[in-house]
Design a protein around this motif. Structure first.
Motif, PDB file in Angstrom:
ATOM      1  N   LYS A  28      11.522  41.119  21.393  1.00 20.02           N
ATOM      2  CA  LYS A  28      10.861  39.972  20.749  1.00 20.02           C
ATOM      3  C   LYS A  28      11.372  39.733  19.331  1.00 20.02           C
ATOM      4  N   TRP A  31      14.629  38.012  19.826  1.00 21.19           N
ATOM      5  CA  TRP A  31      14.322  36.666  20.285  1.00 21.19           C
ATOM      6  C   TRP A  31      13.863  35.777  19.121  1.00 21.19           C
ATOM      7  N   ASN A  66      14.715  38.444  27.327  1.00 22.39           N
ATOM      8  CA  ASN A  66      14.670  38.076  25.898  1.00 22.39           C
ATOM      9  C   ASN A  66      15.873  38.626  25.152  1.00 22.39           C
ATOM     10  N   SER A 143      18.679  34.096  31.462  1.00 25.96           N
ATOM     11  CA  SER A 143      18.965  34.518  30.090  1.00 25.96           C
ATOM     12  C   SER A 143      20.448  34.563  29.771  1.00 25.96           C
TER      13      SER A 143
END
Length: 145
Positions: A28, A31, A66, A143
């Motif tokens: 995260k 990301w 991610n 992704s």
């Protein structure tokens, strides 16, 4: 600028706590930088890559997606930065870069770090592929786009 100061404060904190991050935290954070259209400063990227490589076996399909998307986005930013044609992505800057020749060398070092994490994550994701359902597989394949 005030935005630069905020980024500096938060990236310093990322470096300080990276070794305590879980897989979701690493993915995260990568990301978030990618969404901000920023490649993390080299020290923050180094810390995130090191931690990600150490805990790669703990990533789930969402973490992989991610991370893969973020790493591909960083590569695009770094490569377009030095492209003669540039394109829309030439507006993206590497936070904290110096002059162009020094920046290009530093960019290559960062690309190598990104590649190392991507390869490590690809290895662990491949060994878990049989456990991923349709949604997880589509998320991971997306992704790479």
């Amino acid at each position: 600028s005030p935005e630069d100061e905020v980024i500096e404060i938060w990236t310093a904190r990322v470096v300080a706590v990276a070794d305590q991050m879980q897989a979701q935290d690493v993915s995260k954070t990568l990301w978030a930088f990618a969404l901000l259209q920023l490649v993390p400063p080299k020290d923050a990227l180094r810390a995130l890559v090191a931690r990600g490589k150490n805990i790669a076996v703990n990533f789930n399909s969402h973490d992989y997606a991610n991370a893969f998307w973020s790493l591909a986005t960083f590569n695009k930013f770094l490569l377009y930065r030095h492209s003669p044609s540039g394109g829309d992505s030439s507006e993206v800057t590497i936070y904290g870069g110096e002059d162009e020749s020094e920046g290009a060398s530093e960019d290559m070092e960062m690309i190598e770090m990104i590649r190392d994490l991507r390869f490590r994550l690809q290895d662990t994701a491949s060994s878990s592929a049989e456990t991923f359902g349709a949604q997880a597989l589509s998320r991971i394949v997306w992704s790479f786009a």
